[in-house]
Design a protein around this motif. Structure first.
Motif, PDB file in Angstrom:
ATOM      1  N   UNK A  73      11.238  21.711  -5.242  1.00 60.87           N
ATOM      2  CA  UNK A  73      12.345  22.159  -4.390  1.00 60.87           C
ATOM      3  C   UNK A  73      12.526  21.342  -3.132  1.00 60.87           C
ATOM      4  N   UNK A  74      11.724  20.299  -2.962  1.00 63.13           N
ATOM      5  CA  UNK A  74      11.797  19.464  -1.753  1.00 63.13           C
ATOM      6  C   UNK A  74      12.136  18.034  -2.179  1.00 63.13           C
ATOM      7  N   UNK A  75      13.048  17.410  -1.431  1.00 65.83           N
ATOM      8  CA  UNK A  75      13.496  16.056  -1.790  1.00 65.83           C
ATOM      9  C   UNK A  75      12.500  14.993  -1.357  1.00 65.83           C
ATOM     10  N   UNK A  76      12.278  13.996  -2.222  1.00 68.04           N
ATOM     11  CA  UNK A  76      11.477  12.839  -1.810  1.00 68.04           C
ATOM     12  C   UNK A  76      12.426  11.874  -1.100  1.00 68.04           C
ATOM     13  N   UNK A  77      12.574  12.089   0.196  1.00 66.20           N
ATOM     14  CA  UNK A  77      13.457  11.245   1.008  1.00 66.20           C
ATOM     15  C   UNK A  77      12.949  11.373   2.432  1.00 66.20           C
ATOM     16  N   UNK A  78      13.415  10.479   3.301  1.00 61.75           N
ATOM     17  CA  UNK A  78      12.962  10.588   4.687  1.00 61.75           C
ATOM     18  C   UNK A  78      13.888  11.492   5.490  1.00 61.75           C
ATOM     19  N   UNK A  79      15.161  11.583   5.095  1.00 62.64           N
ATOM     20  CA  UNK A  79      16.044  12.555   5.766  1.00 62.64           C
ATOM     21  C   UNK A  79      17.190  12.936   4.849  1.00 62.64           C
ATOM     22  N   UNK A  80      17.696  14.128   5.078  1.00 61.36           N
ATOM     23  CA  UNK A  80      18.849  14.605   4.322  1.00 61.36           C
ATOM     24  C   UNK A  80      19.537  15.666   5.172  1.00 61.36           C
ATOM     25  N   UNK A  81      20.867  15.630   5.170  1.00 59.69           N
ATOM     26  CA  UNK A  81      21.576  16.552   6.073  1.00 59.69           C
ATOM     27  C   UNK A  81      21.451  17.999   5.635  1.00 59.69           C
ATOM     28  N   UNK A  82      21.355  18.196   4.321  1.00 58.44           N
ATOM     29  CA  UNK A  82      21.408  19.585   3.841  1.00 58.44           C
ATOM     30  C   UNK A  82      20.076  20.100   3.302  1.00 58.44           C
ATOM     31  N   UNK A  83      19.288  19.210   2.690  1.00 57.11           N
ATOM     32  CA  UNK A  83      18.120  19.704   1.970  1.00 57.11           C
ATOM     33  C   UNK A  83      16.817  19.328   2.683  1.00 57.11           C
ATOM     34  N   UNK A  84      15.800  20.142   2.424  1.00 57.91           N
ATOM     35  CA  UNK A  84      14.485  19.862   3.016  1.00 57.91           C
ATOM     36  C   UNK A  84      13.884  18.631   2.342  1.00 57.91           C
ATOM     37  N   UNK A  85      13.374  17.721   3.165  1.00 55.76           N
ATOM     38  CA  UNK A  85      12.723  16.532   2.612  1.00 55.76           C
ATOM     39  C   UNK A  85      11.214  16.618   2.855  1.00 55.76           C
ATOM     40  N   UNK A  86      10.491  15.730   2.171  1.00 51.03           N
ATOM     41  CA  UNK A  86       9.032  15.726   2.342  1.00 51.03           C
ATOM     42  C   UNK A  86       8.647  15.442   3.795  1.00 51.03           C
ATOM     43  N   UNK A  87       9.461  14.658   4.507  1.00 53.28           N
ATOM     44  CA  UNK A  87       9.150  14.386   5.919  1.00 53.28           C
ATOM     45  C   UNK A  87       9.292  15.644   6.770  1.00 53.28           C
ATOM     46  N   UNK A  88      10.185  16.553   6.352  1.00 53.34           N
ATOM     47  CA  UNK A  88      10.366  17.806   7.107  1.00 53.34           C
ATOM     48  C   UNK A  88       9.110  18.679   7.036  1.00 53.34           C
ATOM     49  N   UNK A  89       8.203  18.388   6.103  1.00 54.18           N
ATOM     50  CA  UNK A  89       6.988  19.199   5.974  1.00 54.18           C
ATOM     51  C   UNK A  89       5.907  18.785   6.977  1.00 54.18           C
ATOM     52  N   UNK A  98       7.422   6.698  11.341  1.00 56.18           N
ATOM     53  CA  UNK A  98       8.111   5.873  10.340  1.00 56.18           C
ATOM     54  C   UNK A  98       7.370   5.874   9.000  1.00 56.18           C
ATOM     55  N   UNK A  99       6.901   7.038   8.620  1.00 57.92           N
ATOM     56  CA  UNK A  99       6.232   7.148   7.323  1.00 57.92           C
ATOM     57  C   UNK A  99       7.285   7.206   6.221  1.00 57.92           C
ATOM     58  N   UNK A 100       6.942   6.659   5.080  1.00 56.63           N
ATOM     59  CA  UNK A 100       7.859   6.744   3.937  1.00 56.63           C
ATOM     60  C   UNK A 100       7.053   7.148   2.711  1.00 56.63           C
ATOM     61  N   UNK A 101       7.684   7.874   1.800  1.00 56.17           N
ATOM     62  CA  UNK A 101       6.981   8.233   0.570  1.00 56.17           C
ATOM     63  C   UNK A 101       6.784   7.004  -0.309  1.00 56.17           C
ATOM     64  N   UNK A 102       5.642   6.926  -0.966  1.00 54.25           N
ATOM     65  CA  UNK A 102       5.366   5.808  -1.878  1.00 54.25           C
ATOM     66  C   UNK A 102       5.831   6.248  -3.267  1.00 54.25           C
ATOM     67  N   UNK A 103       7.020   5.805  -3.625  1.00 55.40           N
ATOM     68  CA  UNK A 103       7.610   6.203  -4.908  1.00 55.40           C
ATOM     69  C   UNK A 103       8.304   7.541  -4.751  1.00 55.40           C
ATOM     70  N   UNK A 104       9.048   7.871  -5.777  1.00 58.87           N
ATOM     71  CA  UNK A 104       9.900   9.058  -5.690  1.00 58.87           C
ATOM     72  C   UNK A 104       9.481  10.067  -6.746  1.00 58.87           C
ATOM     73  N   UNK A 105       9.281  11.294  -6.314  1.00 57.90           N
ATOM     74  CA  UNK A 105       9.116  12.381  -7.287  1.00 57.90           C
ATOM     75  C   UNK A 105      10.425  13.161  -7.296  1.00 57.90           C
ATOM     76  N   UNK A 106      10.839  13.602  -8.473  1.00 62.04           N
ATOM     77  CA  UNK A 106      12.075  14.393  -8.562  1.00 62.04           C
ATOM     78  C   UNK A 106      11.939  15.652  -7.717  1.00 62.04           C
ATOM     79  N   UNK A 107      13.091  16.241  -7.420  1.00 60.67           N
ATOM     80  CA  UNK A 107      13.074  17.445  -6.579  1.00 60.67           C
ATOM     81  C   UNK A 107      12.187  18.542  -7.197  1.00 60.67           C
ATOM     82  N   UNK A 108      12.225  18.663  -8.512  1.00 66.03           N
ATOM     83  CA  UNK A 108      11.447  19.746  -9.131  1.00 66.03           C
ATOM     84  C   UNK A 108      10.024  19.307  -9.508  1.00 66.03           C
ATOM     85  N   UNK A 109       9.654  18.064  -9.238  1.00 69.62           N
ATOM     86  CA  UNK A 109       8.288  17.605  -9.550  1.00 69.62           C
ATOM     87  C   UNK A 109       7.356  17.936  -8.392  1.00 69.62           C
TER      88      UNK A 109
END
Ligand code: URA
Length: 242
Positions: A73-89, A98-109
């Protein structure tokens, strides 16, 4: 990198807040190259320095490495206007780095997501040239069989013609399998298993090279990598240690 204040260096590891560092220094728990640090303003040249807190060596080469147990339920992105991202955690002091996720997991992964500001390491961990295995636990409709395992080992061609490199597949229970990939195409695990008639219902990443998900982390929780974990990742992508 030039000299930095010791409280900033230690806080940048993600293990201590600046307030905690001040308290540790006051309690004479912090040393640099064997010498006690008495003031938080003390400047340290991090290159080659050995920093210890309560006797434990703290790697602080200037980069931050965090392991997050990504919840669904959380986006693998550094920012998003509408949805919670992993950085928001993360708390604000870590979000500023300036942390960035290493690779992308789908929203439901769910599962292991490394967050770092070490761009060279991030690039290598994802590049097929460095052969870093990513291991996923998939819950599927139907149980994978020997023909699926052989098809994964040979390298699947997806419906749209995309060629996948040989991949590992192991049944570990009814409707449960482990998938090992060295590449990260869009929705790759889901598309590969769907291609074999075993659509994925739930997906969790368990490992990236030598780094294993710390199962004591609740979904949404994170922790900094420890020294041996950073050293193992550094080695596995062919970077010099130290
Ligand atoms: N493969 C997928 O299909 N999804 C992920 O999130 C990761 C790998």
């Amino acid at each position: 990198m030039g000299a930095e204040r010791i409280d900033k260096l230690l806080a940048n590891t993600g293990r201590f807040s600046r307030k905690e560092v001040k308290e540790l220094i006051r309690r004479r728990q912090v040393s640099v190259n064997g010498a006690l640090v008495l003031r938080p303003e003390t400047k340290v040249e991090p290159e080659g320095a050995v920093l210890r807190v309560a006797g434990e060596e703290i790697p602080c080469g200037g980069f931050t490495y965090l392991m997050l147990n990504k919840p669904a339920g959380v986006l693998t992105a550094t920012e998003d206007r509408r949805q919670t991202t992993v950085l928001d955690l993360l708390p604000p002091e870590l979000r500023r780095r300036k942390l960035a996720p290493v690779g992308r997991l789908d929203k439901d992964t769910e599962g292991l997501l490394l967050l770092t500001n070490d761009g060279v390491m991030a690039h290598r961990l994802l590049s097929p040239n460095y052969h870093v295995d990513k291991v996923y636990l998939a819950e599927t409709e139907g149980t994978v069989d020997a023909a699926d395992v052989a098809a994964f080992a040979a390298g699947l061609t997806l419906g749209d013609g995309t060629l996948c490199q040989p991949a590992g597949l192991e049944a570990v229970g009814e409707n449960l399998c482990l998938v090992t990939l060295r590449e990260g195409k869009f929705h790759q695990v889901k598309r590969m298993l769907a291609q074999r008639g075993k659509p994925v219902r739930r997906l969790k990443r368990l490992a990236m090279g030598p780094l294993k998900l710390d199962e004591s982390l609740e979904p949404g929780a994170f922790r900094p990598l420890d020294g041996p974990e950073i050293a193992a990742l550094t080695r596995c992508c062919g970077l010099p240690e130290g």
